[in-house]
Write an enzyme that holds these catalytic residues in place. Structure first.
Site, PDB file in Angstrom:
ATOM      1  N   LYS A   2       1.412   1.664 -12.156  1.00  0.00           N
ATOM      2  CA  LYS A   2       1.967   2.524 -11.099  1.00  0.00           C
ATOM      3  C   LYS A   2       3.164   3.306 -11.637  1.00  0.00           C
ATOM      4  O   LYS A   2       3.278   4.507 -11.429  1.00  0.00           O
ATOM      5  CB  LYS A   2       2.415   1.668  -9.926  1.00  0.00           C
ATOM      6  CG  LYS A   2       3.296   2.397  -8.919  1.00  0.00           C
ATOM      7  CD  LYS A   2       3.706   1.552  -7.740  1.00  0.00           C
ATOM      8  CE  LYS A   2       4.895   0.693  -7.968  1.00  0.00           C
ATOM      9  NZ  LYS A   2       6.192   1.361  -7.856  1.00  0.00           N
ATOM     10  N   ASN A   3       4.046   2.622 -12.372  1.00  0.00           N
ATOM     11  CA  ASN A   3       5.312   3.265 -12.772  1.00  0.00           C
ATOM     12  C   ASN A   3       5.167   4.181 -13.972  1.00  0.00           C
ATOM     13  O   ASN A   3       6.118   4.839 -14.367  1.00  0.00           O
ATOM     14  CB  ASN A   3       6.393   2.198 -13.002  1.00  0.00           C
ATOM     15  CG  ASN A   3       6.761   1.531 -11.677  1.00  0.00           C
ATOM     16  OD1 ASN A   3       6.378   2.014 -10.609  1.00  0.00           O
ATOM     17  ND2 ASN A   3       7.483   0.429 -11.758  1.00  0.00           N
ATOM     18  N   CYS A   7      16.677   1.721  -0.367  1.00  0.00           N
ATOM     19  CA  CYS A   7      15.601   0.862   0.129  1.00  0.00           C
ATOM     20  C   CYS A   7      16.133  -0.572   0.117  1.00  0.00           C
ATOM     21  O   CYS A   7      17.269  -0.819  -0.275  1.00  0.00           O
ATOM     22  CB  CYS A   7      14.346   1.016  -0.716  1.00  0.00           C
ATOM     23  SG  CYS A   7      14.566   0.429  -2.359  1.00  0.00           S
ATOM     24  N   ARG A  61      19.603   3.354  -3.933  1.00  0.00           N
ATOM     25  CA  ARG A  61      18.828   3.943  -5.028  1.00  0.00           C
ATOM     26  C   ARG A  61      19.446   5.313  -5.363  1.00  0.00           C
ATOM     27  O   ARG A  61      18.876   6.341  -5.080  1.00  0.00           O
ATOM     28  CB  ARG A  61      17.361   4.063  -4.628  1.00  0.00           C
ATOM     29  CG  ARG A  61      16.736   2.735  -4.194  1.00  0.00           C
ATOM     30  CD  ARG A  61      16.578   1.734  -5.326  1.00  0.00           C
ATOM     31  NE  ARG A  61      15.619   2.142  -6.327  1.00  0.00           N
ATOM     32  CZ  ARG A  61      14.308   1.920  -6.238  1.00  0.00           C
ATOM     33  NH1 ARG A  61      13.827   1.347  -5.166  1.00  0.00           N
ATOM     34  NH2 ARG A  61      13.488   2.305  -7.185  1.00  0.00           N
ATOM     35  N   ASP A  74      11.269  -6.319 -12.006  1.00  0.00           N
ATOM     36  CA  ASP A  74      10.084  -6.274 -11.138  1.00  0.00           C
ATOM     37  C   ASP A  74       9.252  -7.546 -11.210  1.00  0.00           C
ATOM     38  O   ASP A  74       8.296  -7.689 -10.455  1.00  0.00           O
ATOM     39  CB  ASP A  74       9.190  -5.076 -11.509  1.00  0.00           C
ATOM     40  CG  ASP A  74       9.862  -3.769 -11.162  1.00  0.00           C
ATOM     41  OD1 ASP A  74       9.350  -2.722 -11.572  1.00  0.00           O
ATOM     42  OD2 ASP A  74      10.910  -3.800 -10.503  1.00  0.00           O
ATOM     43  N   ARG A 129       1.487  -0.841  -1.896  1.00  0.00           N
ATOM     44  CA  ARG A 129       2.137   0.233  -2.655  1.00  0.00           C
ATOM     45  C   ARG A 129       1.939   0.015  -4.158  1.00  0.00           C
ATOM     46  O   ARG A 129       1.928   0.971  -4.931  1.00  0.00           O
ATOM     47  CB  ARG A 129       3.638   0.260  -2.342  1.00  0.00           C
ATOM     48  CG  ARG A 129       3.948   0.624  -0.914  1.00  0.00           C
ATOM     49  CD  ARG A 129       5.418   0.844  -0.724  1.00  0.00           C
ATOM     50  NE  ARG A 129       5.903   1.764  -1.757  1.00  0.00           N
ATOM     51  CZ  ARG A 129       7.188   1.958  -2.027  1.00  0.00           C
ATOM     52  NH1 ARG A 129       8.107   1.285  -1.350  1.00  0.00           N
ATOM     53  NH2 ARG A 129       7.575   2.798  -2.955  1.00  0.00           N
TER      54      ARG A 129
END
Ligand code: EPZ
Length: 430
Positions: free
Chosen positions: A23-24, A117, A122, A307, A399
């Protein structure tokens, strides 16, 4: 329609699961497709709500975005607007990586400043300071930031902040520098594999980049970039999550399509905890429960990834000793601790340090996901808990994890996705 995950703890997970695309890496790479008017084909793109949303933003900017086959995206950004509206940016902070692409291609951008968030504020101050150092005029008012790169030119740009490097800040400066005249040296650059993958794509597009993967990335500006065909690297955070799923149930899970070199710090801690880990070209295998406590400090790559902090905390609930987790990237990233405590975990959070006293029996309970990685951690803990767990707000999970419960079931887990209406009386959110 709101959905929940319903888990019965106990089954031992065994088998092989294939890693999806990162994803990143996909998010900044989708943005980078705006740097050329030619066709960019991306393969191995994960099917995630964040990725689908980024495609929607690209369409808003004026790009044609097609998905001719699962995992394959074809983007052609012939004509673009330099404005990205608040209602799109606020839904996904990662859309900030459009800034570098729009500044690179159009020499100007106007974007709503993304909000924070749950894992912490952020900010994008380092992104904006970097663009200013590059010679851009940066102004912000009314929640909008405007960047004008007419006078920008290659120079040294130090992206370092109080927590070290910034991943998307580095991505933004690399993208802006590819089409900025002169040589730009990005100092204190992020070394994450996802930044290296972005640089691999840009190089295929004709960018002149060296040093990616080190803390100094050198970009020599070119006049224009061309289209290319690129396959996204595997998602190391998803890989780590499945390895924990195997270990937390005392099982034996192999992740195919994984890159061990992307997870050295994490695999080192798995081994230190007593989990057996085998690696080879394109696979990583973890088997057996942890037996030893660990002290983990999160850090920018190649340090232990923030993460994977929540997932490892769930794992260490099994070890009857004290493990500590120190967050040096997002000091407040412990929303999962309170939910794990509802399952019987003994966790004390003081500032940026969480102390886990493992070995207490875990019992299923109704719990609430708060962010992407916390939701995965709650499901992992549920796999090892006695009884039933209901994890609410599953949209957080979607997500960043493709068909997570389906792939866990394929490994033997007793987990189902249910409509929130199925929640037992009294469990539903008010
Ligand atoms: C990326 O976010 C990832 N997201 C995050 O993954 C990941 O947790 C994070 O890097 C750290 O590894 C994507 O790549 C889409 P940072 P990013 O800028 O780039 C501070 C997930 O779960 N900072 O490296 O936004 C910041 O507050 C997500 O997949 C500033 O102070 O993170 C943080 O403390 C969550 N000013 C630290 O730096 C800035 O201008 C690292 O943030 C920018 C960042």
């Amino acid at each position: 329609m709101l959905e929940v995950a319903h888990i019965h703890g106990g089954p031992v997970l065994r088998g092989v699961v294939r890693a999806a695309g990162a994803k990143n890496a996909a998010l900044p790479i989708l943005a980078a497709a705006l740097l050329t008017e030619e066709v960019v084909t991306l393969r191995g793109v994960p099917d995630l709500s964040d990725v689908r949303f980024m495609a929607e933003i690209l369409r808003h900017q004026g790009a044609e975005v097609a998905q001719p086959a699962p995992g394959t995206w074809v983007i052609r950004a012939a004509a673009l607007t330099h404005r990205t509206p608040y209602d799109l940016v606020r839904k996904m902070r990662a859309s900030v990586c459009l800034l570098g692409a729009l500044v690179g291609r159009l020499r100007r951008a106007e974007m709503a400043i993304p909000g924070g968030c749950v894992i912490g504020p952020r900010p994008i101050d380092l992104h904006l300071r970097g663009l200013e150092t590059l010679g851009c005029a940066v102004t912000s008012e009314g929640g909008l930031v405007r960047v004008d790169a007419a006078a920008a030119g290659g120079t040294d740009v130090d992206m370092g902040g109080p927590m070290g490097s910034t991943v998307l800040g580095t991505a933004n400066l690399v993208m802006a520098a590819t089409l900025t005249p002169g040589v730009t040296r990005i100092l204190t650059a992020a070394r994450e594999p996802e930044v290296v993958d972005l640089c691999a794509l840009l190089t295929k597009m004709g960018a002149r980049i060296s040093g990616q993967g080190t803390s100094t990335i050198v970009v020599e500006g070119v006049a224009r970039l061309r289209g290319c065909d690129h396959t996204i690297i595997p998602d190391r955070i998803e890989v780590g999550t499945y390895l924990v799923a195997g270990a937390i149930t005392g099982g034996d899970v192999t992740v195919q399509g994984a890159e061990p070199a992307h997870l050295e710090a994490f695999l080192g801690k798995l081994r230190e905890a007593g989990v057996s880990v085998e690696t080879g070209p394109g696979f990583i295998r973890a088997h057996g429960r942890p037996t030893r406590p660990v002290d983990i400090v999160t850090a920018p790559h190649p340090g232990f990834p923030t993460d994977l902090q929540a997932q490892f905390m769930a794992l260490q609930l099994l070890v009857p000793a004290r493990s500590t987790f120190t967050e040096k990237v997002y000091p407040a990233r412990f929303m999962h601790a309170a939910e794990l405590q509802r399952m019987g975990a003994d966790i004390a959070v003081e500032g940026a340090v969480a102390s886990v006293h493992g070995g207490k029996p875990l019992s299923g309970a109704p719990v609430m996901a708060s962010d992407l990685r916390a939701s995965a951690a709650l499901i992992l803990a549920a796999l090892a808990a006695q009884g039933e767990t209901w994890v609410q707000r599953l949209y957080h999970l979607d997500r960043g994890y493709e068909r997570f419960e389906e792939r866990l079931r394929a490994l033997g887990a007793d987990v189902a996705r249910r409509p929130a209406a199925d929640l037992p009386k009294g469990f539903a959110e008010d």
